[in-house]
Every structure is written in structure tokens, then in C-alpha cells.
Scaffold this motif. Sequence first.
Motif, PDB file in Angstrom:
ATOM      1  N   GLY A 102       0.836  -1.128  -0.002  1.00  0.00           N
ATOM      2  CA  GLY A 102      -0.226  -0.056  -0.154  1.00  0.00           C
ATOM      3  C   GLY A 102       0.835   1.259  -0.001  1.00  0.00           C
ATOM      4  O   GLY A 102       0.628   2.357  -0.711  1.00  0.00           O
ATOM      5  N   ASP A 103       1.900   1.272   0.759  1.00  0.00           N
ATOM      6  CA  ASP A 103       2.818   2.498   1.059  1.00  0.00           C
ATOM      7  C   ASP A 103       3.605   2.639  -0.434  1.00  0.00           C
ATOM      8  O   ASP A 103       3.889   3.858  -0.667  1.00  0.00           O
ATOM      9  N   ASN A 104       4.062   1.599  -1.081  1.00  0.00           N
ATOM     10  CA  ASN A 104       4.812   1.652  -2.169  1.00  0.00           C
ATOM     11  C   ASN A 104       4.355   1.449  -3.511  1.00  0.00           C
ATOM     12  O   ASN A 104       4.793   2.026  -4.650  1.00  0.00           O
ATOM     13  N   ARG A 105       3.215   0.938  -3.651  1.00  0.00           N
ATOM     14  CA  ARG A 105       2.505   0.549  -4.873  1.00  0.00           C
ATOM     15  C   ARG A 105       1.222   1.268  -5.076  1.00  0.00           C
ATOM     16  O   ARG A 105       0.248   0.862  -5.917  1.00  0.00           O
ATOM     17  N   GLY A 106       0.681   1.769  -3.778  1.00  0.00           N
ATOM     18  CA  GLY A 106      -0.697   1.987  -3.949  1.00  0.00           C
ATOM     19  C   GLY A 106      -1.206   3.366  -3.600  1.00  0.00           C
ATOM     20  O   GLY A 106      -0.108   4.157  -3.179  1.00  0.00           O
TER      21      GLY A 106
END
Length: 168
Positions: A102-106
Motif C-alpha cells: 500500500g505504501d509503495n505501490r498504492g
Amino acid sequence: MTVRPFTELPAHDRESLHSAIGNSGLLHAPHYTSFSVVFAYEQTGVRDRSVFIPGGATHYLEWDETLLRLTFEQQLTVKITSTTVSTELVARSPDEFKEYIGDNRGVVLDSLTSQQQDIVARAIDGTYTECKPYSEPFNALREQLSIPDHIAVLLVHYDGGWYFGHLY
């Protein structure tokens, strides 16, 4: 005549033979009388340990109680494509993984205008399409769905659910 047991072949030679025939049960199929195999190894050390390279001679091989005669028809120079796989530990639990992704791809879509909410709802129900010049609500939404270098994010969190996002 020397017969080599399949089980005593170097691992890379066994792998090549397995790749060529697929299912070793085919050795016993009456309609499966021959197959072609390529012995090509990128590393010199592996190539030097091969029973079959360089070719030229006829070899006999006992594989699964079946006697095979391997006859080498030609020797070719081949280009071998190498693929490297690397890994990076990103989480030790499903919750940590969800947080990392979530933090890196969302991106989390919140504080949307009613027009943007309508666009997202229509996209969730199927697709939403606009042509240039984009409307202000759609253009602002496109900006939210992009990360640096204008790469579209893959995961979108909206109204309590995670979605795959695609910008075309």
C-alpha cells in the motif's frame, strides 16, 4: 557398447532430457518413437561436465527401463539468454505485506469531489473514458493515480476496498 543409466547423468544433462520429452511416461508410449533434445549450457564448467557435449558419438542411455540411442546429427552455435532473479524481503506477515504494498505501490483515494466519486464509481462498475482535453475532475484524479515520473499506480484504496487501477 556402453549404456549409461539416466540417474547417473549430471543434473544439467538430465534436465535437458526432461525438457525435451516433458513427461517421462511418454518413453513407454508406442507412438512416441523419437524426440529431439538440445544440450546447451551457458557456463563452461557445466558444459565441460556434460556427458553429451561435444557431441558426435552415439550414446546409449537406460531411462526408466527403456534403452535409448542418442545420435547427434549436428553441432550448432546457439545464443543463450540469461535471466537473473533477485528478491527483496518486504514483509514477514500478511499485514506487513499489505502495509508495504500500500505504501509503495498504492494510493488512497479520499477527499474526492462528488464529480471524482462519480468517475471512480463508474470505473468500478466497468470503465470510465475521457478524451483530451480532460475535465478538471478527471485530470485531478489522474494526478492522484500517478506516482513520480507519471507512472500509474497499480493499487487503489477507495471506500474500504482495494482495486487494481489502470490508466490507459
